[in-house]
Design a protein around this motif. Structure first.
Motif, PDB file in Angstrom:
ATOM      1  N   LEU A   1      -3.766  -3.102 -17.047  1.00  0.00           N
ATOM      2  CA  LEU A   1      -3.962  -1.996 -16.100  1.00  0.00           C
ATOM      3  C   LEU A   1      -3.135  -2.186 -14.831  1.00  0.00           C
ATOM      4  CD1 LEU A   1      -7.777  -1.520 -16.695  1.00  0.00           C
ATOM      5  CD2 LEU A   1      -5.936   0.006 -17.451  1.00  0.00           C
TER       6      LEU A   1
ATOM      7  N   PRO B   1       0.249  -0.452 -12.820  1.00  0.00           N
ATOM      8  CA  PRO B   1       0.477   0.974 -12.533  1.00  0.00           C
ATOM      9  C   PRO B   1       0.685   1.804 -13.800  1.00  0.00           C
ATOM     10  CG  PRO B   1       1.853  -0.420 -11.136  1.00  0.00           C
ATOM     11  CD  PRO B   1       1.141  -1.346 -12.068  1.00  0.00           C
ATOM     12  N   MET B   2       1.398   1.240 -14.786  1.00  0.00           N
ATOM     13  CA  MET B   2       1.674   2.010 -16.011  1.00  0.00           C
ATOM     14  C   MET B   2       0.406   2.204 -16.837  1.00  0.00           C
ATOM     15  SD  MET B   2       4.797   2.890 -15.948  1.00  0.00           S
ATOM     16  CE  MET B   2       5.406   3.270 -17.571  1.00  0.00           C
TER      17      MET B   2
ATOM     18  N   ASN C   1      -8.759  -5.581 -18.550  1.00  0.00           N
ATOM     19  CA  ASN C   1      -7.644  -6.153 -17.782  1.00  0.00           C
ATOM     20  C   ASN C   1      -8.040  -7.537 -17.308  1.00  0.00           C
ATOM     21  OD1 ASN C   1      -4.964  -5.509 -16.588  1.00  0.00           O
ATOM     22  ND2 ASN C   1      -6.005  -6.073 -14.686  1.00  0.00           N
ATOM     23  N   ARG C   2      -7.055  -8.451 -17.305  1.00  0.00           N
ATOM     24  CA  ARG C   2      -7.331  -9.838 -16.903  1.00  0.00           C
ATOM     25  C   ARG C   2      -8.006  -9.874 -15.531  1.00  0.00           C
ATOM     26  NH1 ARG C   2      -2.134 -13.539 -16.096  1.00  0.00           N
ATOM     27  NH2 ARG C   2      -1.760 -11.877 -14.558  1.00  0.00           N
ATOM     28  N   THR C   3      -7.448  -9.130 -14.591  1.00  0.00           N
ATOM     29  CA  THR C   3      -8.081  -9.013 -13.279  1.00  0.00           C
ATOM     30  C   THR C   3      -8.997  -7.795 -13.342  1.00  0.00           C
ATOM     31  OG1 THR C   3      -6.039  -9.877 -12.308  1.00  0.00           O
ATOM     32  CG2 THR C   3      -7.604  -8.821 -10.794  1.00  0.00           C
TER      33      THR C   3
ATOM     34  N   ARG D   1      -9.038  -4.339 -11.402  1.00  0.00           N
ATOM     35  CA  ARG D   1      -7.992  -3.334 -11.577  1.00  0.00           C
ATOM     36  C   ARG D   1      -8.439  -2.192 -12.490  1.00  0.00           C
ATOM     37  NH1 ARG D   1      -1.846  -5.733 -12.212  1.00  0.00           N
ATOM     38  NH2 ARG D   1      -1.009  -4.259 -10.699  1.00  0.00           N
TER      39      ARG D   1
ATOM     40  N   LEU E   1       1.629  -4.503 -20.724  1.00  0.00           N
ATOM     41  CA  LEU E   1       1.615  -5.820 -20.085  1.00  0.00           C
ATOM     42  C   LEU E   1       3.009  -6.168 -19.564  1.00  0.00           C
ATOM     43  CD1 LEU E   1      -0.463  -7.406 -22.978  1.00  0.00           C
ATOM     44  CD2 LEU E   1      -1.331  -6.869 -20.681  1.00  0.00           C
ATOM     45  N   THR E   2       3.085  -7.220 -18.792  1.00  0.00           N
ATOM     46  CA  THR E   2       4.372  -7.604 -18.211  1.00  0.00           C
ATOM     47  C   THR E   2       5.396  -7.945 -19.287  1.00  0.00           C
ATOM     48  OG1 THR E   2       3.182  -8.494 -16.329  1.00  0.00           O
ATOM     49  CG2 THR E   2       5.450  -9.221 -16.598  1.00  0.00           C
TER      50      THR E   2
ATOM     51  N   ASP F   1      -1.237 -14.363 -24.970  1.00  0.00           N
ATOM     52  CA  ASP F   1      -2.272 -14.954 -24.113  1.00  0.00           C
ATOM     53  C   ASP F   1      -3.613 -14.244 -24.335  1.00  0.00           C
ATOM     54  OD1 ASP F   1      -0.532 -16.746 -23.045  1.00  0.00           O
ATOM     55  OD2 ASP F   1      -0.249 -15.702 -21.136  1.00  0.00           O
TER      56      ASP F   1
ATOM     57  N   SER G   1       7.589  -4.528 -21.834  1.00  0.00           N
ATOM     58  CA  SER G   1       9.021  -4.834 -21.909  1.00  0.00           C
ATOM     59  C   SER G   1       9.237  -6.266 -22.392  1.00  0.00           C
ATOM     60  CB  SER G   1       9.614  -4.658 -20.503  1.00  0.00           C
ATOM     61  OG  SER G   1      10.927  -5.136 -20.445  1.00  0.00           O
TER      62      SER G   1
ATOM     63  N   VAL H   1       8.474   2.791 -22.480  1.00  0.00           N
ATOM     64  CA  VAL H   1       8.202   4.019 -21.735  1.00  0.00           C
ATOM     65  C   VAL H   1       9.356   4.276 -20.767  1.00  0.00           C
ATOM     66  CG1 VAL H   1       6.540   5.211 -20.252  1.00  0.00           C
ATOM     67  CG2 VAL H   1       5.761   3.419 -21.821  1.00  0.00           C
TER      68      VAL H   1
HETATM   69  P1  NDP Z   1       2.371  -4.862 -13.949  1.00  0.00           P
HETATM   70  O1  NDP Z   1       3.180  -6.094 -13.844  1.00  0.00           O
HETATM   71  O2  NDP Z   1       1.840  -4.269 -12.706  1.00  0.00           O
HETATM   72  O3  NDP Z   1       1.112  -5.043 -14.919  1.00  0.00           O
HETATM   73  C1  NDP Z   1       1.199  -5.867 -15.942  1.00  0.00           C
HETATM   74  C2  NDP Z   1      -0.161  -6.043 -16.610  1.00  0.00           C
HETATM   75  O4  NDP Z   1       0.000  -7.190 -17.430  1.00  0.00           O
HETATM   76  C3  NDP Z   1      -1.325  -6.312 -15.671  1.00  0.00           C
HETATM   77  O5  NDP Z   1      -2.458  -5.684 -16.198  1.00  0.00           O
HETATM   78  C4  NDP Z   1      -1.471  -7.835 -15.751  1.00  0.00           C
HETATM   79  O6  NDP Z   1      -2.779  -8.296 -15.541  1.00  0.00           O
HETATM   80  C5  NDP Z   1      -1.090  -8.051 -17.188  1.00  0.00           C
HETATM   81  N1  NDP Z   1      -0.660  -9.416 -17.482  1.00  0.00           N
HETATM   82  C6  NDP Z   1       0.535  -9.992 -17.189  1.00  0.00           C
HETATM   83  N2  NDP Z   1       0.575 -11.258 -17.643  1.00  0.00           N
HETATM   84  C7  NDP Z   1      -0.623 -11.471 -18.248  1.00  0.00           C
HETATM   85  C8  NDP Z   1      -1.174 -12.577 -18.940  1.00  0.00           C
HETATM   86  N3  NDP Z   1      -0.485 -13.709 -19.100  1.00  0.00           N
HETATM   87  N4  NDP Z   1      -2.428 -12.449 -19.432  1.00  0.00           N
HETATM   88  C9  NDP Z   1      -3.121 -11.308 -19.286  1.00  0.00           C
HETATM   89  N5  NDP Z   1      -2.640 -10.211 -18.652  1.00  0.00           N
HETATM   90  C10 NDP Z   1      -1.405 -10.297 -18.148  1.00  0.00           C
HETATM   91  O7  NDP Z   1       3.287  -3.886 -14.783  1.00  0.00           O
HETATM   92  P2  NDP Z   1       3.414  -2.278 -14.911  1.00  0.00           P
HETATM   93  O8  NDP Z   1       2.126  -1.605 -15.138  1.00  0.00           O
HETATM   94  O9  NDP Z   1       4.290  -1.773 -13.840  1.00  0.00           O
HETATM   95  O10 NDP Z   1       4.267  -2.264 -16.242  1.00  0.00           O
HETATM   96  C11 NDP Z   1       3.751  -2.591 -17.515  1.00  0.00           C
HETATM   97  C12 NDP Z   1       4.909  -2.613 -18.498  1.00  0.00           C
HETATM   98  O11 NDP Z   1       5.564  -1.343 -18.506  1.00  0.00           O
HETATM   99  C13 NDP Z   1       5.979  -3.660 -18.153  1.00  0.00           C
HETATM  100  O12 NDP Z   1       6.431  -4.260 -19.336  1.00  0.00           O
HETATM  101  C14 NDP Z   1       7.075  -2.837 -17.512  1.00  0.00           C
HETATM  102  O13 NDP Z   1       8.366  -3.430 -17.708  1.00  0.00           O
HETATM  103  C15 NDP Z   1       6.959  -1.515 -18.268  1.00  0.00           C
HETATM  104  N6  NDP Z   1       7.424  -0.355 -17.510  1.00  0.00           N
HETATM  105  C16 NDP Z   1       7.133  -0.252 -16.183  1.00  0.00           C
HETATM  106  C17 NDP Z   1       7.576   0.843 -15.455  1.00  0.00           C
HETATM  107  C18 NDP Z   1       7.231   0.985 -14.002  1.00  0.00           C
HETATM  108  O14 NDP Z   1       7.815   1.882 -13.366  1.00  0.00           O
HETATM  109  N7  NDP Z   1       6.315   0.192 -13.455  1.00  0.00           N
HETATM  110  C19 NDP Z   1       8.373   1.908 -16.090  1.00  0.00           C
HETATM  111  C20 NDP Z   1       8.549   1.734 -17.495  1.00  0.00           C
HETATM  112  C21 NDP Z   1       8.096   0.637 -18.161  1.00  0.00           C
HETATM  113  P3  NDP Z   1      -3.312  -8.600 -14.051  1.00  0.00           P
HETATM  114  O15 NDP Z   1      -3.678  -7.283 -13.465  1.00  0.00           O
HETATM  115  O16 NDP Z   1      -4.483  -9.511 -14.267  1.00  0.00           O
HETATM  116  O17 NDP Z   1      -2.181  -9.288 -13.311  1.00  0.00           O
END
Ligand code: NDP
Length: 286
Positions: A10, A12-13, A32-34, A37, A66-67, A74, A91, A116
């Motif tokens: 969770l 922004p996307m 969501n891990r946190t 959110r 996810l990132t 994980d 990504s 996306v």
């Molecule tokens: P964020 O980095 O804000 O969110 C990533 C999510 O991944 C969070 O919910 C985070 O949890 C979770 N996460 C990351 N590492 C772990 C882990 N090791 N274990 C559990 N949860 C994990 O990314 P966005 O929402 O911006 O983007 C998501 C995806 O979409 C990415 O791959 C990005 O490249 C792609 N994207 C993003 C765009 C953008 O404009 N933002 C546009 C198009 C694609 P926690 O909240 O706990 O940290």
């Protein structure tokens, strides 16, 4: 009833996607891990899963935002995911996507990989689209649900294709954004207000698509005719951009990378070909 789904991740996307799924009547479970959110989307009507297990059990369709793909392992490694369809919209590299498809198959799950192509505020809005690759039948089964977050474009059964298209788009996007900031830095080094230069840069940006047709034709034919913008002339301009950057103290790494392309094009004997012949320098050797 619209297909229920689980969405994990969770940022922004993910939050934007959940809002759209809910608005379109899809019962949506989130994890969501946190945990905090999830508060915003729970307020909109999403169901909060207390554990990953609960989230996975809630739906057959599991969407991940996810990132990267490491985050998927994980979260899901050690969980039973047999019979689930995992749509990973995170990504990563094409190779990681292929590895993940095998990982899912070993566990009796299907993977659809996706990318996306819009930022969070535009998810599900007009013009939004999402690349998908993986089994066509799985895509077809979920196409209507996935259409909620943007036009779903299935690129093929090869799982790596969506990531490849996504990254190729981001390659162009990131390079262009770097160039945009560099241009602003150059004019600003002479004290010019950003807003004074902006309309000209807009004109430049708006004209970029004009080059596509000729580029595709040249690349398809492997011939680069044209003496209006050949590599020698364009390369001299690349030298001037580097010179102007150095003289003004603006970082010169980006224009130097471009200058290097032109210099290597000239060294390869392509100086009097169209600038599109730089493709021969860029593409893999052999
Ligand atoms: P964020 O980095 O804000 O969110 C990533 C999510 O991944 C969070 O919910 C985070 O949890 C979770 N996460 C990351 N590492 C772990 C882990 N090791 N274990 C559990 N949860 C994990 O990314 P966005 O929402 O911006 O983007 C998501 C995806 O979409 C990415 O791959 C990005 O490249 C792609 N994207 C993003 C765009 C953008 O404009 N933002 C546009 C198009 C694609 P926690 O909240 O706990 O940290």
């Amino acid at each position: 009833m619209s297909t229920p789904l689980t969405l994990i991740g969770l940022g922004p996307m993910g939050q934007a996607m959940v809002a759209k799924f809910l608005a379109n009547g899809h019962p949506t479970t989130v994890w969501n891990r946190t945990a905090s959110r999830a508060d915003g989307v729970v307020a909109l009507g999403a169901t909060r899963a207390a554990t990953v297990r609960e989230a996975v059990d809630a739906s057959k369709l599991i969407v991940l935002s996810l990132t990267d793909y490491a985050a998927m392992y994980d979260i899901l490694d050690g969980q039973s995911i047999a019979g689930k369809t995992i749509v990973n919209l995170s990504s990563d590299t094409p190779a990681q996507t292929l590895k993940a498809a095998a990982w899912a198959a070993e566990r009796g799950a299907e993977l659809l990989a996706g990318g996306v192509m819009v930022p969070a505020p535009l998810v599900g809005e007009e013009g939004a689209y999402v690349f998908y690759s993986g089994p066509r039948a799985v895509f077809d089964e979920h196409r209507d649900t996935l259409a909620v977050i943007g036009r779903p474009d299935h690129l093929g059964e090869d799982h790596s294709l969506a990531q490849l298209f996504y990254l190729a788009q981001l390659d162009y996007f990131l390079t262009t954004l770097g160039g945009l900031l560099h241009s602003f830095a150059l004019v600003r080094s002479a004290g010019v207000p950003f807003a004074k230069f902006a309309p000209y840069l807009k004109d430049n940006a708006d004209s970029m698509s004009m080059y596509l047709e000729e580029t595709v034709r040249n690349l398809e034919e492997g011939e680069y005719p044209g003496d209006l913008a050949n590599i020698v002339m364009m390369g001299a301009t690349a030298d001037h951009v580097v010179g102007a950057s150095e003289a003004s103290g603006v970082d010169d790494e980006l224009p130097k990378a471009i200058q290097s392309l032109y210099r290597r094009g000239i060294a390869a004997g392509r100086g009097h070909e169209n600038w599109t012949a730089l493709y021969e320098v860029i593409k893999p050797a052999g």
